[in-house]
Design an enzyme around this catalytic site. Structure first.
Site, PDB file in Angstrom:
ATOM      1  N   ARG A  81      -3.627 -13.986  -1.873  1.00 48.53           N
ATOM      2  CA  ARG A  81      -3.711 -14.278  -0.495  1.00 48.53           C
ATOM      3  C   ARG A  81      -4.432 -15.684   0.046  1.00 48.53           C
ATOM      4  NH1 ARG A  81      -2.136  -9.604   1.386  1.00 48.53           N
ATOM      5  NH2 ARG A  81      -2.471  -7.783   0.207  1.00 48.53           N
ATOM      6  N   ARG A 126     -13.936  -6.904 -10.815  1.00 48.54           N
ATOM      7  CA  ARG A 126     -13.950  -5.880  -9.378  1.00 48.54           C
ATOM      8  C   ARG A 126     -14.727  -4.874  -9.722  1.00 48.54           C
ATOM      9  NH1 ARG A 126      -8.295  -6.461  -6.309  1.00 48.54           N
ATOM     10  NH2 ARG A 126      -9.539  -5.388  -4.670  1.00 48.54           N
ATOM     11  N   ARG A 151     -13.648 -13.897  -1.529  1.00 57.66           N
ATOM     12  CA  ARG A 151     -12.951 -14.643  -0.548  1.00 57.66           C
ATOM     13  C   ARG A 151     -13.529 -15.525   0.644  1.00 57.66           C
ATOM     14  NH1 ARG A 151      -7.960  -9.969  -0.078  1.00 57.66           N
ATOM     15  NH2 ARG A 151      -6.884 -10.852  -1.766  1.00 57.66           N
ATOM     16  N   LYS A 161     -13.037  -8.956  -3.700  1.00 57.68           N
ATOM     17  CA  LYS A 161     -11.555  -8.962  -3.726  1.00 57.68           C
ATOM     18  C   LYS A 161     -11.330  -9.599  -4.963  1.00 57.68           C
ATOM     19  CE  LYS A 161     -10.589  -6.287  -0.094  1.00 57.68           C
ATOM     20  NZ  LYS A 161      -9.974  -5.384  -0.370  1.00 57.68           N
ATOM     21  N   GLN A 217      -8.904   3.146  -0.313  1.00 56.26           N
ATOM     22  CA  GLN A 217      -8.436   3.188  -1.820  1.00 56.26           C
ATOM     23  C   GLN A 217      -9.363   4.440  -2.272  1.00 56.26           C
ATOM     24  OE1 GLN A 217      -8.956  -0.303  -3.977  1.00 56.26           O
ATOM     25  NE2 GLN A 217      -7.144  -1.203  -2.855  1.00 56.26           N
ATOM     26  N   SER A 225       0.924  -1.131  -0.040  1.00 54.84           N
ATOM     27  CA  SER A 225       0.005   0.211  -0.015  1.00 54.84           C
ATOM     28  C   SER A 225       0.824   1.275  -0.015  1.00 54.84           C
ATOM     29  CB  SER A 225      -0.937   0.017   1.435  1.00 54.84           C
ATOM     30  OG  SER A 225      -1.866  -0.982   1.113  1.00 54.84           O
ATOM     31  N   ASP A 279      -7.514  -7.031   4.417  1.00 57.83           N
ATOM     32  CA  ASP A 279      -6.645  -8.127   3.638  1.00 57.83           C
ATOM     33  C   ASP A 279      -6.068  -9.304   4.469  1.00 57.83           C
ATOM     34  OD1 ASP A 279      -6.626  -6.465   1.353  1.00 57.83           O
ATOM     35  OD2 ASP A 279      -4.977  -5.210   1.949  1.00 57.83           O
TER      36      ASP A 279
END
Length: 427
Positions: free
Chosen positions: A387, A119, A342, A338, A165, A20, A311
């Protein structure tokens, strides 16, 4: 790639620079006039997408021994790119750069891979359109075209859904807008942009939930060091917590309070986590974090912690799979948007390796193994999600039969060399 039961994990190591912060460092260095030097920049493909886009708009960015140099062009002075900007798999690159260009007199196309193109982008598009930008995105997703507005109009925007964001996209747009742009943030999110804007000399103030930025300021180049990414460190630390006999120290980890929700939850579950060498680098708090094998207990997770660890939930779900009793989460609908869904992906994968999971619209309830090995013994699809891939690699380290992750390449998005580093802890 197969991940099987490992002996005690031992080691002292570092992780890539915070992803980030790396994105923001590149963008603000590009807006400064003159040369900035960035040490510890993330080497992942997400940050590479940001660097490539800035180069396409006239910013000279070079990797040198001891750090990266960025020869900034100054606020409002990016050049018209010669073709579409490829964001690859990076949602942060896309949303922040759309914001940056919204107040530039440029026309730029944005594309991404299949995962990124699914997304949603509406939450960043809509406030930028209020600034005057023309964003052609019929599906409110990539691909899209930004026609920047210059001069654009400052606005006051109240955040409806907590999103660092969206906040950062608006702040980047505000850099090239005359007057004061105000963002009202009822639920605080990670403040890397605010900290870094101040470091580059922007006229920015934060008073309670209100963030104010006066545009058309000349940013000053600087030297800075990016701390280790706590989201990357999380995988190694959780691995140490669940594999008996383990002790792992990750050095120089960012400990910004808006990024340490996972650490707080793990300690509530009984994790032996300790922090040493606490100091500040580049305006960000950092520390060396040590995790020792611990008997974890299930907890009820408050939904208001989500902005501080959004995250890290995939690896948190893995930790919960080894705890005593049930861990319950709610208010996590954001995880469905995401790189993959997820919630659904983690629920399906955990069930496949023998963990009892109940999935709801907004969260998971996980019945842990009490510290015993889980069953394992199957292949898990990563679904192009870094992830997910890394989380199930960790799960396989304390399983009765190996866990196979179909594709570990997505890990390069944020943690190049993850697999080699993980295996090095159990030689």
């Amino acid at each position: 790639m197969e991940f099987g039961a490992a002996g005690p994990l031992r080691g002292r190591l570092g992780v890539p620079g915070d992803k980030s912060i790396s994105h923001r460092a590149l963008m603000l260095a590009a807006m400064a006039r003159g040369r900035s030097v960035i040490h510890g920049l993330s080497g992942g493909s997400d940050v590479a997408a940001t660097a490539a886009a800035l180069r396409a708009m006239g910013v000279r960015i070079q990797a040198r021994e001891g750090g990266w140099t960025v020869d900034g062009v100054g606020t409002g002075c990016l050049l018209q790119p010669g073709g579409a900007l490829d964001m690859a798999n990076s949602g942060t690159s896309a949303r922040l750069l759309i914001g940056l260009l919204a107040s530039h007199p440029l026309i730029a196309g944005f594309t991404g891979d299949a995962s990124l193109s699914r997304r949603p982008m509406a939450r960043v598009i809509e406030p930028l359109e209020r600034l005057g930008a023309d964003i052609a995105a019929p599906a409110r997703r990539l691909p899209l075209i930004v026609r920047g507005r210059c001069p654009a109009v400052p606005l006051t925007h109240r955040m409806v859904v907590p999103s660092a964001q969206v906040k950062s996209a608006l702040l980047l747009a505000a850099l090239n807008i005359s007057g004061v742009t105000t963002i009202v943030e009822p639920v605080a999110t990670r403040d890397h942009s605010e900290r870094m804007l101040a470091r580059f000399g922007a006229d920015i103030s934060v008073e309670g939930p209100e963030i104010r930025l006066r545009g058309e300021a000349e940013l000053k180049p600087c030297a800075l060091r990016v701390p280790g990414d706590p989201s990357a460190a999380a995988f190694l630390l959780v691995a140490a917590l669940v594999v008996p006999g383990s002790e792992v120290t990750v050095e120089n980890v960012g400990t910004n309070v808006y990024r340490t929700g996972l650490f707080d939850l793990l300690r509530e579950m009984g994790a032996d986590l300790s922090f040493a060498n606490v100091h500040e680098e580049g305006g960000e708090p950092v520390a060396d974090v040590t995790a020792r094998h611990s008997v974890l207990s299930g907890i009820d997770v408050p939904p208001d912690i989500a902005p501080r660890m959004i995250d890290e939930f995939p690896i948190f779900f893995v930790a919960a799979a080894f705890a005593r009793g049930a861990t319950r989460t709610c208010g996590l609908g954001e995880l469905r948007f995401k790189e993959s869904d997820r919630l659904a992906t983690m629920a399906a994968g955990l069930r496949a390796i023998g963990v009892r999971v109940e999935e709801t619209t907004e969260g998971l309830t996980i019945e842990g193994s009490g510290g015993e090995p889980i069953a394992g013994g199957t292949s898990i699809p990563s679904r192009l999600d870094h992830r997910i891939a890394m989380s199930f690699a960790v799960a396989g380290l304390h399983a009765r039969a190996p866990v196979t992750v179909d594709d570990m390449r997505p890990a390069d998005t944020s943690f190049p060399g993850f697999e080699t580093l993980l295996r090095s802890l159990a030689p």
